[in-house]
Scaffold this active site. Structure first.
Site, PDB file in Angstrom:
ATOM      1  N   GLY A 169       0.843  -1.190   0.000  1.00  0.00           N
ATOM      2  CA  GLY A 169       0.000   0.000   0.000  1.00  0.00           C
ATOM      3  C   GLY A 169       0.879   1.242   0.000  1.00  0.00           C
ATOM      4  O   GLY A 169       2.042   1.211  -0.395  1.00  0.00           O
ATOM      5  N   GLY A 170       0.293   2.321   0.492  1.00  0.00           N
ATOM      6  CA  GLY A 170       1.015   3.591   0.512  1.00  0.00           C
ATOM      7  C   GLY A 170       2.304   3.517   1.306  1.00  0.00           C
ATOM      8  O   GLY A 170       3.200   4.364   1.125  1.00  0.00           O
ATOM      9  N   GLY A 404      25.301  11.416 -29.781  1.00  0.00           N
ATOM     10  CA  GLY A 404      24.852  12.127 -28.581  1.00  0.00           C
ATOM     11  C   GLY A 404      25.346  11.447 -27.316  1.00  0.00           C
ATOM     12  O   GLY A 404      25.603  12.108 -26.299  1.00  0.00           O
ATOM     13  N   ALA A 405      25.495  10.122 -27.388  1.00  0.00           N
ATOM     14  CA  ALA A 405      25.941   9.389 -26.206  1.00  0.00           C
ATOM     15  C   ALA A 405      27.348   9.826 -25.786  1.00  0.00           C
ATOM     16  O   ALA A 405      27.688   9.795 -24.611  1.00  0.00           O
ATOM     17  CB  ALA A 405      25.893   7.891 -26.467  1.00  0.00           C
TER      18      ALA A 405
END
Ligand code: HXC
Length: 510
Positions: A169-170, A404-405
């Site tokens: 859960g939370g 770009g790498a």
């Protein structure tokens, strides 16, 4: 006086029994240690100082006024790991399932506040049935207070979570906001909604282990940074990690004695790069050969294996390592590896841990899966993380640094301090074959011509010297000397100061 001392001892004994013999046995039967046994293994012998041993909840609903165990399901305090202070909370599943009441949460908050004030890490040992059902919104408020402290402590003190039982859960969101999450195989799980709810809502049938066990979170979701066989191993490994980390963001990482010559030459590195540029080699071998005594603490070893992240020491000082792994997906960058490395780089920068980057990257992974998944934004995370990092940054390009790498992987242009390349480095916009097929499109039908163009392109660009001529590479180094060169580089950067323009905070592409 004697009587009162006896009363104190009797109360302490009561508190130490947690949920009682039967529940302790049940805990052991599941292969789990108790909250106190875990603290004993985590901390140096006899170093634990407990807070709030007698704290009890104040709930009066559902008959809870008759069930007020000491400690309220969590053991809190501080102690030392190899002599260095840490704060710890350890949820006691034998007491009301380790469920979180308002007072349980207050105990955690108290040690978190002290940890921030006194500049020491917080280690949370999680084993809890979640919100104390009898308390309702008081429990949720308690969680909220813990969450807010997780956020405020982020980047101030290291926060480490070990999941050693249920975490559902939370409740998962407190560990989720800490720096590292470790899990224990087969006895821990984390999920936002459990198998029953999943079945009702989506009709999927899945076990708790499949949905949120250690293997799922270390391999698929990347929620967890590591998984261990049992409680004992997990706690020993947390001790090992803490040795690499500074206590807070104002303090440098610890300097450990080292027995490894910083100038050690490693001749085997001269031949680690295969003759065939497309053949893989194991980047971990390089990392281990460069670090002190071959010691490497890997983070997220099972996820996005095309990039390696973890800690080594150079001259006894912690260094964060990021390295492309040519053995997996040829070492290319993709969504998962970018996210993994970006988070690691930001952790290092937040805690003043210098970053060593080994580059062998053919580019970003192509495909609709990547584009639809938002590789643009995720790749930008790593670019952004490197560019904003002000810690010492040393980069070694071993082979490919394409497109770009090349820029992303801690290049000179992102304020890399030392950018080295091995003679085998190939720094170019793309691989030679792809490049010639674009530039010489009209010759595509003529295989011989294309092969000639490719050779020319390789001769011209598949080397480190074009970049070195421009000063983008500071020095082309012999592979064998890598340990010596990077050790000297980091030594020269110990007093580095880089100021940035004032801002409230940046807006990293999340
Ligand atoms: C109060 C709890 C409890 C809880 C367990 N117990 N969870 N008491 N509140 N949340 C108690 C049990 O009554 C039992 O008491 C003891 O702990 C051990 O539980 P068992 O069920 O016997 O253990 P086990 O079979 O191992 O099962 C563990 C479990 C199960 C899977 C965690 O207990 C369970 O499903 N609990 C409820 C989980 C839950 O729904 N929690 C709320 C989720 S919502 P006795 O006296 O018999 O020993 C949530 C939101 C957080 O957490 C939001 C944060 C923002």
């Amino acid at each position: 006086m004697k009587d009162i001392l006896q009363v104190l001892e009797a109360r302490r004994a009561d508190a130490r029994m947690g949920g009682g013999e039967r529940r302790i046995e049940a805990q052991h039967a599941k292969g789990k240690l108790t909250a106190r046994e875990r603290i004993e293994l985590l901390l140096d012998e006899a170093s634990f100082e407990e807070f709030d041993m007698f704290k009890a909840h104040r709930c009066t609903d559902f008959g809870m006024e008759d069930n007020r165990p000491y400690g309220d399901g969590v053991v809190t305090g501080w102690g030392t790991i190899n002599g260095r202070q840490v704060y710890v909370f350890s949820q006691d599943f034998t007491v009301l399932g380790g469920s979180v009441s308002a007072t349980h949460a207050q105990k955690i908050c108290k040690i978190m506040d002290m940890a921030v004030q006194n500049g020491a890490p917080v280690i949370g040992l999680n084993d809890s049935g979640g919100a104390r059902i009898q308390e309702g919104v008081d429990s949720l408020a308690g969680y909220g207070e813990v969450f807010q402290r997780n956020i405020e402590a982020s980047g101030v003190i290291p926060q480490i979570s070990v999941i050693m039982g249920p975490c559902a859960g939370g409740a998962v969101y407190s560990p989720a906001m800490t720096d590292f999450i470790f899990m224990v195989r087969d006895s821990s799980y984390m999920f936002v909604t459990g198998p029953d709810v999943v079945k009702t809502v989506t009709n999927e049938v899945v076990t708790a282990e499949e949905l949120g066990g250690a293997s799922t979170h270390t391999r698929k979701s990347s929620v967890a940074d590591g998984a261990f066989e049992n409680d004992v191993e997990a706690l020993a490994e947390v001790r090992r990690l803490v040795d690499f980390l500074p206590l807070n963001n104002r303090e440098r990482p610890p300097v450990r004695p080292f027995f490894d010559e910083p100038g050690r030459m490693e001749e085997s590195l001269d031949t680690i790069i295969p003759d065939n540029a497309n053949a893989p080699y194991d980047m971990k071998e390089l990392i281990q050969k460069v670090g002190d005594e071959g010691d490497f603490y890997e983070i997220q070893a099972e996820f996005a294996k095309n990039i390696i992240t973890g800690f080594i020491r150079l001259e006894g000082r912690t260094v964060g390592v990021v390295a492309n792994q040519p053995m997996v997906l040829a070492g290319c960058l993709d969504i998962d590896s970018s996210r993994k490395a970006a988070r690691f780089v930001r952790f290092c920068d937040a805690f003043e841990i210098p970053i060593l980057t080994f580059v062998d990257v053919p580019g970003f992974l192509p495909g609709t899966g990547q584009e639809y998944g938002g590789v643009i934004k995720h790749g930008a995370k790593l670019l952004f993380a490197y560019g904003e990092a002000t810690v010492p940054k040393v980069t070694v390009i071993t082979r490919k640094a394409y497109g770009g790498a090349y820029d992303v992987m801690s290049s000179k242009h992102l304020r890399g301090d030392f950018n080295y390349a091995w003679p085998t480095a190939e720094i170019a916009v793309m691989g030679a074959k792809g490049a010639t097929e674009i530039i010489y499109r009209s010759d595509l039908g003529d295989a011989e011509k294309i092969a000639g163009h490719t050779r020319n392109y390789e001769d011209r660009f598949a080397n480190p010297f074009v970049a070195a001529e421009r000063g983008f590479i500071d020095e082309v180094i012999q592979p064998r000397s890598t340990r010596m060169r990077v050790s000297r580089a980091f030594a020269s950067l110990r007093n580095k100061k880089l100021t940035k323009p004032w801002k409230k905070h940046d807006n990293i592409p999340l």
